[in-house]
Design an enzyme around this catalytic site. Structure first.
Site, PDB file in Angstrom:
ATOM      1  CG  LEU A  15      16.313 -41.339  18.441  1.00 23.95           C
ATOM      2  CD1 LEU A  15      16.067 -39.836  18.455  1.00 23.95           C
ATOM      3  CD2 LEU A  15      15.860 -41.962  19.753  1.00 23.95           C
ATOM      4  CB  THR A  33      13.348 -45.087   3.702  1.00 19.48           C
ATOM      5  OG1 THR A  33      13.745 -43.993   4.546  1.00 19.48           O
ATOM      6  CG2 THR A  33      11.856 -45.010   3.448  1.00 19.48           C
ATOM      7  CG  ASP A  57      20.637 -39.673  -0.753  1.00 19.82           C
ATOM      8  OD1 ASP A  57      20.235 -38.805   0.044  1.00 19.82           O
ATOM      9  OD2 ASP A  57      21.744 -39.588  -1.326  1.00 19.82           O
ATOM     10  CB  SER A 135      13.554 -30.675  15.881  1.00 10.47           C
ATOM     11  OG  SER A 135      14.365 -29.553  16.132  1.00 10.47           O
ATOM     12  CE1 TYR A 149      21.822 -32.306  14.048  1.00  7.82           C
ATOM     13  CE2 TYR A 149      21.850 -30.957  16.030  1.00  7.82           C
ATOM     14  CZ  TYR A 149      21.359 -32.041  15.323  1.00  7.82           C
ATOM     15  OH  TYR A 149      20.402 -32.845  15.880  1.00  7.82           O
ATOM     16  CE  LYS A 153      18.124 -32.248  13.219  1.00  8.15           C
ATOM     17  NZ  LYS A 153      17.200 -33.210  12.563  1.00  8.15           N
ATOM     18  CB  THR A 184      22.168 -42.489  18.174  1.00 11.14           C
ATOM     19  OG1 THR A 184      22.559 -41.107  18.134  1.00 11.14           O
ATOM     20  CG2 THR A 184      20.829 -42.608  18.889  1.00 11.14           C
TER      21      THR A 184
END
Length: 273
Positions: A15, A33, A57, A135, A149, A153, A184
């Site tokens: 994304l 970045t 990072d 998110s 995970y 979020k 992705t």
């Protein structure tokens, strides 16, 4: 509405890459970045001075502050700050190691926090700007095998809702973008897997089968959506990306309300009523 300056983390793919391409195509400028700066060569080749590639990072707080300062020096301002860097961790709560748990939170939560902290003085001084926190539909729902995970979020959701209140009247906006399933590398090469425990094999197999059989959207299709969000005079605090997220989440919140209502007598009992 062209001419915005963006700072995007995790611009190498997914994304973040799709949104960078959409913004650049209409003439915006981007501080892009990535941990591997070579992954940004294609953007630089196509768009030249519109792109400032920055190695970053997001778990390195000092490096984050330096990167944000570099972006401001290069372009003179920041209009849209996108906290997109992150990854998935597949594993039951019991399976996840300490190192994996800490790394998940360091990237998905603290990385966004450091970027937000670095950008806020600039945005407040401008009296304008828009922070986009990436998110997930997993930020308002939770599924087996993704506990850490979800923890990252859900924490980002709470942090960002509080932040919106703190920025009231400053001209700085906050939006939580909550994507559903996109094609992705999140569930592929970018995903970290915990060491399996046999007791969870069936649940793990079911999760992997659902992903295998599901249809996932093209990340490139989300470009128009993010431009609409950042161009809105009054952007939302939360917005789903994907068609099925609302239906899923409506059902989840109905279950929560039903559970609270069923046990409301205990809430009263807890204060002696």
């Amino acid at each position: 509405m062209a001419g915005k300056v963006w700072f995007i983390t995790g611009t190498s793919k997914g994304l973040g890459r799709a949104w960078a391409e959409a913004a650049l195509a209409r003439g915006d400028q981007i501080a892009a970045t990535a941990r591997d700066i070579s992954s940004l060569c294609g953007l630089v080749h196509e768009y030249g001075a519109q792109v400032a590639p920055i190695r970053l990072d997001v778990t390195d707080r000092a490096a984050v502050f330096a990167a944000v300062a570099t972006a401001q020096e290069r372009f003179g301002r920041l209009d849209v700050v996108v906290n997109n860097a992150g990854y998935g961790l597949l594993g039951a709560v019991e399976e996840v190691s300490e190192a994996q748990a800490r790394a998940q939170i360091e990237t998905n939560l603290f990385g966004a926090l450091w970027v937000t902290q670095a950008a806020l003085p600039i945005l407040r001084a401008q009296g304008s700007g828009h922070i986009i926190q990436v998110s997930s539909v997993g930020g308002v729902n939770a599924f087996p095998m993704l506990g850490l995970y979800h923890a990252s979020k859900w924490a980002l959701e709470g942090l960002s809702q509080a932040l919106q209140g703190e920025l009231a009247g400053t001209g700085v906006k906050v939006t939580l973008v909550e994507p559903g399933g996109y094609a992705t590398e999140w569930k592929g090469g970018s995903m970290v897997h915990a060491e399996p425990i046999a007791a969870y094999d069936e649940i793990r197999a079911g999760r992997l089968a659902r992903w295998r059989d599901a249809e996932f959207a093209d990340p490139g299709a989300s470009g128009a959506a993010i431009l609409r969000v950042v161009d809105a005079a009054e952007p939302p605090l939360r917005v789903f990306f994907g068609p099925n997220n609302l239906e899923m989440t409506r059902a989840e919140y109905q279950k929560r309300l039903a559970g609270w209502e069923q046990w409301q007598d205990v809430a009263a009992l807890a204060v002696g009523r």
